[in-house]
Every structure is written in structure tokens, then in C-alpha cells.
Motif scaffolding. Structure first.
Motif, short mmCIF file in Angstrom:
data_model
loop_
_atom_site.label_atom_id
_atom_site.label_comp_id
_atom_site.label_asym_id
_atom_site.label_seq_id
_atom_site.Cartn_x
_atom_site.Cartn_y
_atom_site.Cartn_z
N GLU A 245 0.82 -1.22 0.00
CA GLU A 245 0.00 0.00 0.00
C GLU A 245 0.85 1.26 0.00
N ASP A 246 1.99 1.21 0.69
CA ASP A 246 2.88 2.37 0.71
C ASP A 246 3.35 2.72 -0.70
N ILE A 247 3.48 1.71 -1.54
CA ILE A 247 3.95 1.93 -2.91
C ILE A 247 2.83 2.41 -3.83
N PHE A 248 1.75 1.63 -3.95
CA PHE A 248 0.77 1.99 -4.98
C PHE A 248 -0.10 3.18 -4.59
N ILE A 249 -0.36 3.39 -3.30
CA ILE A 249 -1.16 4.54 -2.91
C ILE A 249 -0.41 5.85 -3.21
N LYS A 250 0.89 5.85 -2.98
CA LYS A 250 1.69 7.03 -3.30
C LYS A 250 1.54 7.40 -4.78
N TYR A 251 1.57 6.38 -5.63
CA TYR A 251 1.45 6.65 -7.07
C TYR A 251 0.09 7.23 -7.41
N PHE A 252 -0.96 6.65 -6.89
CA PHE A 252 -2.30 7.08 -7.29
C PHE A 252 -2.73 8.38 -6.61
N ASN A 253 -2.09 8.72 -5.53
CA ASN A 253 -2.33 10.06 -4.97
C ASN A 253 -1.81 11.13 -5.93
N GLU A 254 -0.83 10.74 -6.74
CA GLU A 254 -0.27 11.67 -7.73
C GLU A 254 -0.94 11.54 -9.09
N HIS A 255 -1.82 10.57 -9.24
CA HIS A 255 -2.52 10.34 -10.51
C HIS A 255 -4.02 10.18 -10.22
N PRO A 256 -4.69 11.26 -9.89
CA PRO A 256 -6.08 11.19 -9.43
C PRO A 256 -7.10 10.80 -10.49
N ASP A 257 -6.67 10.71 -11.77
CA ASP A 257 -7.62 10.29 -12.81
C ASP A 257 -8.01 8.82 -12.67
N TRP A 258 -7.18 8.05 -11.99
CA TRP A 258 -7.47 6.62 -11.79
C TRP A 258 -8.41 6.46 -10.59
N LYS A 259 -9.33 5.50 -10.72
CA LYS A 259 -10.13 5.05 -9.57
C LYS A 259 -9.42 3.84 -8.96
N MET A 260 -9.56 3.69 -7.66
CA MET A 260 -8.91 2.59 -6.96
C MET A 260 -9.89 1.76 -6.16
N TYR A 385 8.94 1.76 -5.35
CA TYR A 385 8.01 2.73 -5.94
C TYR A 385 8.42 3.09 -7.37
N GLU A 386 9.72 3.25 -7.61
CA GLU A 386 10.18 3.66 -8.93
C GLU A 386 9.81 2.63 -9.99
N GLU A 387 9.97 1.35 -9.66
CA GLU A 387 9.64 0.31 -10.63
C GLU A 387 8.13 0.22 -10.85
N PHE A 388 7.36 0.38 -9.79
CA PHE A 388 5.91 0.39 -9.94
C PHE A 388 5.48 1.56 -10.82
N SER A 389 6.05 2.71 -10.56
CA SER A 389 5.71 3.91 -11.33
C SER A 389 6.05 3.72 -12.80
N ALA A 390 7.18 3.07 -13.07
CA ALA A 390 7.59 2.86 -14.47
C ALA A 390 6.59 1.97 -15.21
#
Length: 429
Positions: A245-260, A385-390
Motif C-alpha cells: 500500500e505504501d507503494i501503490f497509494i503514493k502513485y495514485f495520490n499523484e494520478h487522481p484520474d485513476w479510480k482505486m 516505488y520507482e519500478e511500480f511507477s515505471a
């Protein structure tokens, strides 16, 4: 040495049961197993015995039990578990005639158990190799099959100090293994009655897909259009833990167009609040709260839903109940399966069967299906996080890559189905 170890283990379990509720359930269940059999066994019936250590192995054995019941109703089925995490969840499973714990593998327990049930054959799912049970079954000429088993060079059977225990594998009538490596390893210790059939879990997830639930609450979230009028992309995280959760939530907080949609492995209040804290700034609702909202959105006069979407203002749904995850994956564009930053990943096939790319953490090496998904381009291992973001940025910028990954994941499952039929076609009834 084996029997000495079993008795020492038995003493340890008895002591641990005084302090641990899960161990106490197992201890009581094992001691009551013979009584359960004496009460429930039909002396005129022929029983086929299935043994699963826990819930995961049960899911692998389930397609076999259900197809066997359809094709051979003349037999009754005994299902045993070793772990409470299997028995407590499936003790009311309707596909078996008797369900109980398996008493610990002492010589006395094995004799009493087998005398009570007198199985005509037995199926041990994946990793169960109980020395005394298996030797007594062999002595009584009862056919015993190991199903969906998989072997690795680091297992005790293939070490110099495990040669004595490895004799237990020669008690099996036949092994139905998942891959060529397993067959080759067994051959090195003289076990040659082996057939490669794959994994019955592929058959099981296809069954689960066919029985998927329609989820109006999830649909309400997914159908909420973005500001530009387009349907939102949906990210589903299943069986997640805090490191995930620490990884993917950080990403989607920065990409609000996605629903989770987040279905955490642990749904205790503390963990749910922790997730909600990470999602500060996002519009979050729990599934049980959304259920109440949807219910109140029905017309009291007709019982029909009135116009409008009760989840219009939300973009994150937290699943705070059990039994929905396998159906929720259907609504995803991208899936994440948790556990890969802990002991091991959870079930990736439940997501892949829907034709969804699956992202997971690095603890996946013992899972052949995860390796297969990575090789075919339907699965993606990440370490930080970097690999998930990529991975996610690539899916966003190159829609074709998302389409290809989705197709690869779905094909991976479809192409490996059929192990159940291969096993039952080979067994002599």
C-alpha cells in the motif's frame, strides 16, 4: 527419527494450544477426528480420501472432487485438513460427505484413522507427505496419488541428509506434477511413475470466473465518468499489506484520474484507518458504507433504484469484507496482488483469468504461475516505488502495451487449463 520428531512436535502443539487460539482449534480438531469418523462414516459406502493442508491446497483439489462426484457418484468423499485456515473456512463445504482435521502423523493415529475410514483410494494435494499414513496405505495396497505437486532442488528429498525420508515418495502410486523439473528431480531418487499435467488451480480459477458475482457497488464506482466524459481507468489491489500500500497509494495520490479499489488482506479497523490516512486528499468510502448508501438510494415505494449514482463523489473504494475479491478483479484495468514484500505473494491467477495484467512484489520465486506470467508478459515484478511507477506510466503512455499485457495474462490461464481432466482420465476407478 521421524516418529521422534512427530512426538516432540505433538508436545509442542499441546503446549502452544494453551496460548494460541488457532493452534487450540487444530489441537481439538485433530483429537476429535476419530470420533467424527465413527459418527459419520457409512460402513456400506466406499470412500475416496482427499487431503489438503490448508485453503490453498483445497482450492487445487476442489475441481477434482467436484468432477469426481459428477462422474462417479458411487463413491463418497472424505476431505481432511491440517490447518485451521482451511478447515474453519471450508468445514461446511457441500462437495464432501465428511470433513474433519487429519490427526497428527503418529503410527497409532494413522492406524486408527485408516481403520475408521478404509479408503479405496487417496489424493494428497501438492505438498503433503505424511510418512506413517502413506506407508500404511501402501501396505494395504490402497492407490495414493499426489496431485499438482511441484518439486525444487532445495527440498529435503534431494539432499544427502534427506535420503531416508525420501523413501516416503515411493509410497505414491503416481505423481501428477506441474512441470518437467519436478519429473526430472523425482527421477534422480528413483521415482518414475510421474505424469506432467500442470496445475489444477487453472481449472479452479476458470470455475470461479464462471461463478463471478455481479457487484452493483463496484459498478457504480467504475461507471462514474471523468470530467472529460470518458470512463475512468480502474486499479484493483487484492490481498494487499502495508508495504504494498505504501507503494501503490503514493502513485495514485499523484494520478487522481485513476479510480482505486483496495481489498486488503487484513481488514481490521487499525489497518483500514491506516489505509485511509495514506489516502488523505482522495474521496474514499468503505464497501459496507457504500452498501448502506446504495440501499438508502432505493425508492421506498417501489424498491427500485432512483436515478443518479450514490458513489458519484468517491474515487476510492476499500473492501472491508470477505468473499468479493475474485469477482472484483473483473472490473480492473490493472491489478496488483499483495504479499510480495512479505512471506510470499497471494493468488495471481484470480486476477489473470480475467485478462488483466498483474503487478506483484519480489517474493514470488516459488510460484510457477508468477514466473509464467512474467515470461509471457502478463505479470510484472516490482521492487520499489520507482519500478511500480515505471510500469504504470508505460501503461498510461502506451495503451497498446496495456492491451498486450491483458491479452497475455488471459491466454496464459486458458492455455494451461485441463489438469483436472487429465488426472481423472488416468486414474483407474
Amino acid at each position: 527419527m521421524y516418529n521422534l520428531g512427530i512426538y516432540l512436535y505433538l508436545i509442542g502443539v499441546a503446549i502452544a494450544s494453551l496460548f494460541n487460539e488457532k493452534v487450540r482449534k487444530m489441537w481439538r480438531g485433530e483429537r476429535n477426528a476419530i470420533r467424527v469418523l465413527k459418527e459419520k462414516v457409512d460402513p456400506e459406502a466406499q470412500y475416496i480420501w482427499f487431503h489438503a493442508a490448508s485453503l490453498g491446497e483445497f482450492e487445487q483439489g476442489r475441481p477434482l472432487m467436484e468432477q469426481l462426484r459428477r462422474e462417479h457418484p458411487e463413491y463418497k468423499i472424505l476431505l481432511t485438513f491440517f490447518s485451521p485456515s482451511g478447515y474453519e473456512v471450508r468445514k461446511n463445504y457441500e462437495g464432501a460427505d465428511i470433513i474433519c482435521y487429519l490427526p497428527l502423523d503418529t503410527i497409532t493415529n494413522a492406524r486408527r484413522f485408516l481403520r475408521a475410514i478404509r479408503p479405496v483410494m487417496a489424493f494428497f494435494i501438492k505438498y503433503e507427505f505424511w510418512y506413517n499414513y502413506l506407508h500404511i496405505l501402501k501396505h494395504r495396497n490402497v492407490p495414493v496419488y499426489s496431485v499438482s505437486s511441484i518439486f525444487r532442488p532445495d527440498q529435503i528429498f534431494f539432499k544427502w541428509y534427506g535420503k531416508q525420508y525420501a523413501h516416503v515418495l515411493k509410497c505414491f502410486t503416481r505423481f501428477y506434477v506441474q512441470n518437467q523439473t519436478s519429473k526430472d528431480l523425482l527421477a534422480t531418487i528413483g521415482v518414475t511413475d510421474v505424469i506432467i499435467v500442470g496445475d489444477t488451480r487453472f481449472d479452479r480459477v476458470l470455475q470461479i470466473k464462471e461463478a463471478a458475482k455481479q457487484l452493483p457497488i463496484v459498478e457504480s464506482l467504475c461507471q462514474q465518468p471523468k470530467a472529460n466524459g470518458q470512463q475512468p481507468q480502474i486499479f484493483v489491489a487484492g490481498s494487499s499489506w502495508q508495504p504494498d500500500e505504501d507503494i501503490f497509494i503514493k502513485y495514485f495520490n499523484e494520478h487522481p484520474d485513476w479510480k482505486m479499489i483496495i481489498a486488503p488482506h487484513v481488514i481490521g479497523e487499525d489497518h483500514l484507518k491506516q489505509i485511509e490516512k495514506l489516502l488523505e486528499g482522495r474521496k474514499v468510502i468503505r464497501y459496507t458504507e457504500a452498501e448502506k448508501s446504495l440501499t438508502s438510494h432505493l425508492s421506498k415505494a417501489t424498491g427500485r433504484r432512483v436515478s443518479g449514482n450514490p458513489l458519484t463523489s468517491y474515487d476510492v473504494l476499500i473492501i472491508d469484507c470477505f468473499g468479493l475479491l475474485s469477482s472484483i478483479y473483473h472490473y480492473a484495468d490493472v491489478c496488483y496482488v499483495g504479499g510480495g514484500f512479505g512471506v510470499s505473494i497471494h493468488n495471481t491467477l484470480e486476477a489473470a483469468v480475467w485478462g488483466k495484467p498483474v503487478i506483484f512484489g519480489p517474493e514470488n520465486k516459488k510460484f510457477q504461475e508468477a514466473q509464467g506470467l512474467k515470461e509471457c508478459g502478463g505479470g510484472f515484478e516490482i521492487h520499489d516505488y520507482e519500478e511500480f511507477s515505471a510500469v504504470m506510466n508505460r501503461f498510461e503512455k502506451e495503451p497498446d502495451s496495456l492491451t498486450q499485457a491483458s491479452q497475455a495474462a488471459g491466454d496464459f490461464v486458458k492455455q494451461r487449463a485441463g489438469a483436472t481432466q487429465m488426472v481423472l482420465s488416468d486414474v483407474q476407478f
